[in-house]
Scaffold this active site. Structure first.
Site, PDB file in Angstrom:
ATOM      1  N   THR A   1       1.096  -1.083  -0.052  1.00 53.76           N
ATOM      2  CA  THR A   1       0.137   0.119  -0.016  1.00 53.76           C
ATOM      3  C   THR A   1       1.007   1.250   0.016  1.00 53.76           C
ATOM      4  O   THR A   1       2.146   1.228  -0.272  1.00 53.76           O
ATOM      5  CB  THR A   1      -1.032   0.080   1.304  1.00 53.76           C
ATOM      6  OG1 THR A   1      -1.809   0.942   0.891  1.00 53.76           O
ATOM      7  CG2 THR A   1      -0.482   0.118   2.527  1.00 53.76           C
TER       8      THR A   1
ATOM      9  N   TYR B   1     -10.531   4.637   3.769  1.00 54.23           N
ATOM     10  CA  TYR B   1     -11.545   3.858   4.578  1.00 54.23           C
ATOM     11  C   TYR B   1     -11.342   3.825   6.245  1.00 54.23           C
ATOM     12  O   TYR B   1     -12.108   3.528   6.844  1.00 54.23           O
ATOM     13  CB  TYR B   1     -11.606   2.295   4.179  1.00 54.23           C
ATOM     14  CG  TYR B   1     -10.641   1.474   4.556  1.00 54.23           C
ATOM     15  CD1 TYR B   1     -10.807   0.734   5.848  1.00 54.23           C
ATOM     16  CD2 TYR B   1      -9.588   1.274   3.710  1.00 54.23           C
ATOM     17  CE1 TYR B   1      -9.903   0.041   6.165  1.00 54.23           C
ATOM     18  CE2 TYR B   1      -8.624   0.243   4.150  1.00 54.23           C
ATOM     19  CZ  TYR B   1      -8.689  -0.390   5.427  1.00 54.23           C
ATOM     20  OH  TYR B   1      -7.664  -1.132   5.524  1.00 54.23           O
TER      21      TYR B   1
ATOM     22  N   ASP C   1      -6.620  -3.783  -6.607  1.00 56.23           N
ATOM     23  CA  ASP C   1      -7.297  -2.593  -6.419  1.00 56.23           C
ATOM     24  C   ASP C   1      -8.392  -2.397  -7.720  1.00 56.23           C
ATOM     25  O   ASP C   1      -9.425  -1.842  -7.376  1.00 56.23           O
ATOM     26  CB  ASP C   1      -6.357  -1.541  -6.329  1.00 56.23           C
ATOM     27  CG  ASP C   1      -5.651  -1.455  -5.019  1.00 56.23           C
ATOM     28  OD1 ASP C   1      -6.190  -2.055  -4.109  1.00 56.23           O
ATOM     29  OD2 ASP C   1      -4.527  -0.962  -4.953  1.00 56.23           O
TER      30      ASP C   1
ATOM     31  N   GLY D   1      -5.364  12.656  -7.652  1.00 52.64           N
ATOM     32  CA  GLY D   1      -4.474  11.566  -7.232  1.00 52.64           C
ATOM     33  C   GLY D   1      -3.996  10.797  -8.651  1.00 52.64           C
ATOM     34  O   GLY D   1      -4.787  10.257  -9.163  1.00 52.64           O
ATOM     35  N   ALA D   2      -2.606  10.561  -8.536  1.00 55.13           N
ATOM     36  CA  ALA D   2      -2.137  10.128  -9.733  1.00 55.13           C
ATOM     37  C   ALA D   2      -1.035   8.862  -9.377  1.00 55.13           C
ATOM     38  O   ALA D   2      -0.153   8.483 -10.271  1.00 55.13           O
ATOM     39  CB  ALA D   2      -1.655  10.760 -10.760  1.00 55.13           C
ATOM     40  N   GLY D   3      -1.148   8.397  -8.089  1.00 56.14           N
ATOM     41  CA  GLY D   3      -0.197   7.547  -7.623  1.00 56.14           C
ATOM     42  C   GLY D   3      -0.472   6.017  -7.975  1.00 56.14           C
ATOM     43  O   GLY D   3      -1.496   5.899  -8.847  1.00 56.14           O
ATOM     44  N   GLY D   4      -0.120   5.003  -7.160  1.00 53.27           N
ATOM     45  CA  GLY D   4      -0.457   3.817  -7.467  1.00 53.27           C
ATOM     46  C   GLY D   4      -1.781   3.390  -7.246  1.00 53.27           C
ATOM     47  O   GLY D   4      -2.407   2.796  -8.310  1.00 53.27           O
TER      48      GLY D   4
ATOM     49  N   LYS E   1       3.087   1.348  -4.043  1.00 52.20           N
ATOM     50  CA  LYS E   1       2.525   0.645  -5.077  1.00 52.20           C
ATOM     51  C   LYS E   1       3.202   0.805  -6.410  1.00 52.20           C
ATOM     52  O   LYS E   1       3.000  -0.117  -7.597  1.00 52.20           O
ATOM     53  CB  LYS E   1       0.972   1.002  -5.379  1.00 52.20           C
ATOM     54  CG  LYS E   1       0.037   0.495  -3.970  1.00 52.20           C
ATOM     55  CD  LYS E   1      -1.301   0.858  -4.194  1.00 52.20           C
ATOM     56  CE  LYS E   1      -2.085   0.585  -2.977  1.00 52.20           C
ATOM     57  NZ  LYS E   1      -3.525   0.563  -3.002  1.00 52.20           N
TER      58      LYS E   1
END
Length: 304
Positions: free
Chosen positions: A93, A250, A133, A157-160, A97
């Protein structure tokens, strides 16, 4: 302060975890989660309780780089140590990622297309990366908003995790996808990759006010909203009642973004769905046994 030794840190994580109850079958599966600030994760409970229900002893270890004093550069060494220790696999996580890709021998077709991995299978001397995911988010959308179309979506957001969600939104039929990230170059790179796969309906943007007004849905794939990173990824005043608003965070279950969206009457998609469904797929990859998604949802709620 000197960073911890990766092998010693892994052993410490295992000691902190303790031991899962023995199963009737005598089979034990050792897996873990690599990330930072993951002590509130409910994933261990989902895997261990579902394993117990199926007669399988599943030890799920939190390998929290913050808690263990590990540097980011130790990622490959930690995976190698887990491999030697007999782990069947690892979930990965934030913030690893994408950086984990360089530590792997191969990728599933979906992980290769997305460019991010959240599940690593350690088997027969090989490290193979998968992405659960993407399916997890798509299944959450289908369950929470049956029959709905994503329409035109703004993604923060443009991460994993963002790469997986972008792929899922486009597979779900989003007619346009605008990607916004504090690192605009990263947003542009993700947009180009998704555009190359799905066609000219993905772009990176920086200005957001007019952007949100012209779109149907908003999804947050950044860590903003977590207990560790409170707040919203953009000023909530830009939300409109007609928007649908999705989260991948979450913990807490209701982020500031979801709270603002519900106050306006927006349809909302909590991060809990993706958290549960990605674990459903990961459990099967780790064990070779298909779990019961309803039972996994119950385990998740009981972990609160």
């Amino acid at each position: 302060m000197q960073a911890a030794d990766p092998t010693e840190a892994l052993e410490r994580a295992i000691r902190l975890h303790g031991r899962a109850r023995e199963s009737g079958s005598g089979r034990t599966v050792l897996v873990g989660l690599i990330g930072r600030g993951i002590q509130a994760s409910r994933t261990p409970t989902m895997h261990e309780r579902e394993g117990m229900r199926l007669g399988l002893a599943c030890d799920y270890v939190l390998i929290d780089f913050d808690q263990l004093g590990l540097a980011d550069e130790a990622l490959g060494a930690v995976i190698a140590a887990a491999e030697r220790r007999g782990f069947a696999g690892l979930n990965v996580t934030h913030p690893y990622k994408q950086s984990v890709l360089s530590c792997l021998a191969g990728l599933s077709p979906e992980a290769a297309a997305i460019g991010a991995v959240n599940t690593v299978i350690l088997r027969d001397g090989a490290r193979v990366g998968h992405n659960t995911d993407c399916w997890g988010f798509a299944e959450s959308f289908r369950q929470a908003m049956p029959g709905a179309e994503p329409g035109a979506v703004v993604q923060f957001g443009a991460g994993g995790a963002g790469a997986a969600v972008a792929h899922a939104l486009l597979e779900l039929g989003a007619r346009a996808l605008a990607i916004v990230d504090t690192d605009h170059a990263r947003a542009a790179a993700l947009a180009a990759r998704m555009d190359g796969r799905f066609g000219a309906r993905v772009r990176a943007f920086e200005a957001i006010a007019a952007l949100l007004a012209a779109h149907d849905g908003v999804v947050n794939t950044t860590p903003v909203g977590m207990d560790k990173y409170p707040g919203t990824p953009f000023p909530a005043a830009h939300l409109l009642p007609r928007h649908w608003v999705g989260e991948i965070v979450y913990f807490p279950r209701e982020t500031a973004l979801l709270r603002a969206a519900r106050a306006l009457g927006c349809r909302t998609l909590a991060g809990t769905g993706m958290a549960i469904y990605q674990a459903v797929r990961a459990f099967e990859l780790f064990t070779g046994i298909a779990p019961d998604r309803i039972a996994m949802s119950r385990h998740f709620e009981e972990a609160a």
